[in-house]
Design an enzyme around this catalytic site. Structure first.
Site, PDB file in Angstrom:
ATOM      1  N   ARG A   8       0.824  -1.213   0.000  1.00  0.00           N
ATOM      2  CA  ARG A   8       0.000   0.000   0.000  1.00  0.00           C
ATOM      3  C   ARG A   8       0.862   1.268   0.000  1.00  0.00           C
ATOM      4  O   ARG A   8       0.452   2.281  -0.565  1.00  0.00           O
ATOM      5  CB  ARG A   8      -0.936  -0.010   1.202  1.00  0.00           C
ATOM      6  CG  ARG A   8      -2.024  -1.039   0.998  1.00  0.00           C
ATOM      7  CD  ARG A   8      -2.969  -1.111   2.156  1.00  0.00           C
ATOM      8  NE  ARG A   8      -4.129  -1.906   1.772  1.00  0.00           N
ATOM      9  CZ  ARG A   8      -5.038  -2.352   2.619  1.00  0.00           C
ATOM     10  NH1 ARG A   8      -4.929  -2.062   3.906  1.00  0.00           N
ATOM     11  NH2 ARG A   8      -6.054  -3.064   2.197  1.00  0.00           N
ATOM     12  N   GLY A  33      -9.444  -8.885  -1.361  1.00  0.00           N
ATOM     13  CA  GLY A  33      -8.068  -9.169  -0.971  1.00  0.00           C
ATOM     14  C   GLY A  33      -7.627 -10.564  -1.362  1.00  0.00           C
ATOM     15  O   GLY A  33      -6.536 -10.752  -1.909  1.00  0.00           O
ATOM     16  N   GLY A  61     -13.493  -3.952   0.694  1.00  0.00           N
ATOM     17  CA  GLY A  61     -14.818  -3.492   1.099  1.00  0.00           C
ATOM     18  C   GLY A  61     -15.331  -2.393   0.188  1.00  0.00           C
ATOM     19  O   GLY A  61     -16.500  -2.370  -0.201  1.00  0.00           O
TER      20      GLY A  61
HETATM   21  P1  ADP Z   1     -12.027 -11.796  -1.061  1.00  0.00           P
HETATM   22  O1  ADP Z   1     -10.973 -11.496  -0.026  1.00  0.00           O
HETATM   23  O2  ADP Z   1     -11.467 -12.015  -2.419  1.00  0.00           O
HETATM   24  O3  ADP Z   1     -13.127 -10.790  -1.026  1.00  0.00           O
HETATM   25  P2  ADP Z   1     -13.353 -13.622   0.738  1.00  0.00           P
HETATM   26  O4  ADP Z   1     -12.592 -13.018   1.854  1.00  0.00           O
HETATM   27  O5  ADP Z   1     -14.827 -13.451   0.693  1.00  0.00           O
HETATM   28  O6  ADP Z   1     -12.708 -13.181  -0.657  1.00  0.00           O
HETATM   29  O7  ADP Z   1     -13.138 -15.191   0.715  1.00  0.00           O
HETATM   30  C1  ADP Z   1     -11.858 -15.774   0.553  1.00  0.00           C
HETATM   31  C2  ADP Z   1     -11.814 -17.094   1.273  1.00  0.00           C
HETATM   32  O8  ADP Z   1     -12.885 -17.915   0.857  1.00  0.00           O
HETATM   33  C3  ADP Z   1     -10.562 -17.872   1.005  1.00  0.00           C
HETATM   34  O9  ADP Z   1      -9.811 -17.915   2.186  1.00  0.00           O
HETATM   35  C4  ADP Z   1     -11.070 -19.272   0.616  1.00  0.00           C
HETATM   36  O10 ADP Z   1     -10.378 -20.300   1.247  1.00  0.00           O
HETATM   37  C5  ADP Z   1     -12.504 -19.238   1.097  1.00  0.00           C
HETATM   38  N1  ADP Z   1     -13.395 -20.156   0.364  1.00  0.00           N
HETATM   39  C6  ADP Z   1     -13.582 -20.261  -0.950  1.00  0.00           C
HETATM   40  N2  ADP Z   1     -14.459 -21.248  -1.244  1.00  0.00           N
HETATM   41  C7  ADP Z   1     -14.833 -21.784  -0.068  1.00  0.00           C
HETATM   42  C8  ADP Z   1     -15.701 -22.850   0.301  1.00  0.00           C
HETATM   43  N3  ADP Z   1     -16.359 -23.549  -0.617  1.00  0.00           N
HETATM   44  N4  ADP Z   1     -15.849 -23.117   1.613  1.00  0.00           N
HETATM   45  C9  ADP Z   1     -15.187 -22.412   2.536  1.00  0.00           C
HETATM   46  N5  ADP Z   1     -14.345 -21.398   2.263  1.00  0.00           N
HETATM   47  C10 ADP Z   1     -14.165 -21.088   0.979  1.00  0.00           C
HETATM   48 MG    MG Z   2     -10.925 -11.779   2.097  1.00  0.00          MG
END
Ligand code: ADP
Ligand code: MG
Length: 426
Positions: free
Chosen positions: A38, A383, A406
């Site tokens: 960042r 993230g 977010g």
């Molecule tokens: P981002 O940070 O891209 O917004 P999230 O924080 O919502 O995404 O989710 C990321 C997490 O989701 C990862 O750590 C991944 O392991 C988890 N994940 C993905 N698919 C599943 C699943 N089917 N069951 C449980 N966790 C999951």
């Molecule tokens: Mg996340």
């Protein structure tokens, strides 16, 4: 919402004092910055301002300090801390851990020039005002953690005025914080001409265009684990996209809404009716809604997350009661990748499976690869999705990786972002 906002390119900044809101909310471990991404990202805007002969007064929040001793003590007590631990000295220590010193040091290394740290606990006081007044063109100072001041998260006009009194112009480049109406992210713009830096300019340019006037077909892919947060973006996305793909931990609430059993998979039982409504809305709008047709399941969530795990692939309507869905299956990967390859604009938020585990990464890799190989405008927010693209080596083939998880989600939801709305229109 109007995304057409003035940036540092659109106003005369020569010789001005600039209050620059950055996103220096870096991960710290025992006082050491574990990723300076960042800070590195903020450098182009800072260099540009310094080259214009600006005196730059940078500021940011860092972590979640509690600026009131009483509230801090109450929260600690709720967490079960013994009364003798709730001393003013301990509270001060908790603040010290979130001081901007490590940021000032790293920023100074990156810029190759001194960064004056205005280290007051109230962020602005007479000494800080004097330092800001004495700051010369081409010099930079950094204020203390904006959340040390009680007025920051309350968007207190008094604190916003104090911040504004330091400068002639406000430049916001903290995209990760624009969804919050705080004194340093929005309030201050009531007292100074306000424009964006290069980071926010790019976010608005790429994501604003994708939402307002996308090249079609426009495909959105949602996945990940923050199911309740992310389900809310679906309603707005259905107004914009041609195809909506749902995978990862998001998919099972939809499958359950279709009447499938989902075993022990992630499920938001409060949102079943909402998912039914969304499926009806998709149909009504003529939006293709793609859900996984097959699913990789295991007996439980891998522990440790990257440890060995025994898996099998089952049809989505046949997930055994004692199994947990952890990735999209092979047929689904092909269907999702094909939809991406045919798209002109793709927005992706949330991995397709537990990609941290090599056995459960294939779904996320398939989508990331399709995104990288397609010549579409590709936008990745979130993230973990961004980390997945980077780890897999696809990041440089993505049009835009958003810096705010977010904030990018609220952007997709169509919500007004206070830190963007407050900037001058073009
Ligand atoms: P981002 O940070 O891209 O917004 P999230 O924080 O919502 O995404 O989710 C990321 C997490 O989701 C990862 O750590 C991944 O392991 C988890 N994940 C993905 N698919 C599943 C699943 N089917 N069951 C449980 N966790 C999951
Ligand atoms: Mg996340």
């Amino acid at each position: 919402m109007n995304y057409n906002k003035k940036s540092v390119r659109d106003i005369d900044l020569a010789g001005k004092k600039v209050l620059l809101r950055c996103d220096f909310n870096v991960p710290l471990k025992a006082g050491v910055i574990t990723s300076d991404k960042r800070i590195v990202a903020a450098v182009p805007t800072i260099k540009y301002l310094l080259e214009q002969g600006c005196a730059v007064i940078a500021c940011s929040h860092l972590g979640k300090p509690e600026p009131s001793f009483d509230k801090w003590a109450k929260k600690q007590a709720e967490k079960g801390k013994a009364p003798e631990e709730l001393t003013e000295a301990k509270w001060r220590k908790s603040l010290e851990a979130l001081c901007m010193e490590p940021v000032a040091k790293r920023l100074s290394e990156l810029l190759g020039k001194p960064v004056i740290l205005a280290g007051d606990i109230n962020v602005v006081n007479d000494d800080v005002k004097a330092k800001a007044a004495a700051l010369k063109p081409g010099e930079i100072m950094l204020l203390q953690n904006t959340r040390f001041n009680k007025g920051e998260t309350k968007n207190d006009p008094e604190f916003a005025k104090e911040l504004a009194s330091l400068a002639d112009v406000y430049v916001s480049d903290a995209f990760g914080a624009v969804h919050r109406a705080h004194a340093s992210t929005a309030g201050v713009a009531a007292y100074l001409p306000a424009v964006s830096g290069f980071l926010i300019e790019k976010e608005l340019g790429v994501m604003g265009k994708a939402l307002a006037n996308p090249d079609r077909p426009f495909v959105a892919i949602l996945g990940g684990a923050k199911v309740s947060d992310k389900l809310n973006v679906i309603s707005n996305l259905l107004e914009k996209v041609d195809t909506l793909i749902i995978g990862g931990g998001m998919a099972y609430t939809f499958m359950a809404a279709k009447g499938y059993t989902v075993g022990t998979s992630l499920l938001d039982t409060d949102k079943l009716d909402y998912c039914k409504d969304m499926m009806a809305k998709a149909e009504e709008k003529g939006v293709k809604l793609l859900l996984p047709v097959d699913t990789v399941v295991a007996a439980s969530f891998p522990d440790p997350i990257d440890g060995p795990v025994a898996v099998e692939t089952v049809a989505s309507e046949a997930i055994p009661a004692d199994k947990m869905g952890l990735d999209i299956g092979e047929k689904t990967r092909e269907i999702f990748a094909k939809a991406v390859m045919e798209a002109k604009t793709v927005v992706w938020n949330g991995p397709m499976g537990v990609f941290e585990n090599p056995t459960l990464a294939a779904g996320t890799i398939a989508v990331a690869r399709a995104l990288a190989e397609s010549d579409c405008i590709s936008i990745v927010g979130g993230g973990d999705s961004a980390a997945a693209c980077e780890q897999l080596g696809f990041a440089d083939k993505i049009t835009h990786i958003s810096t705010g998880g977010g904030a990018s989600l609220e952007f997709l939801e169509g919500k007004e972002l206070p830190g963007v709305a407050c900037l001058l229109d073009k």
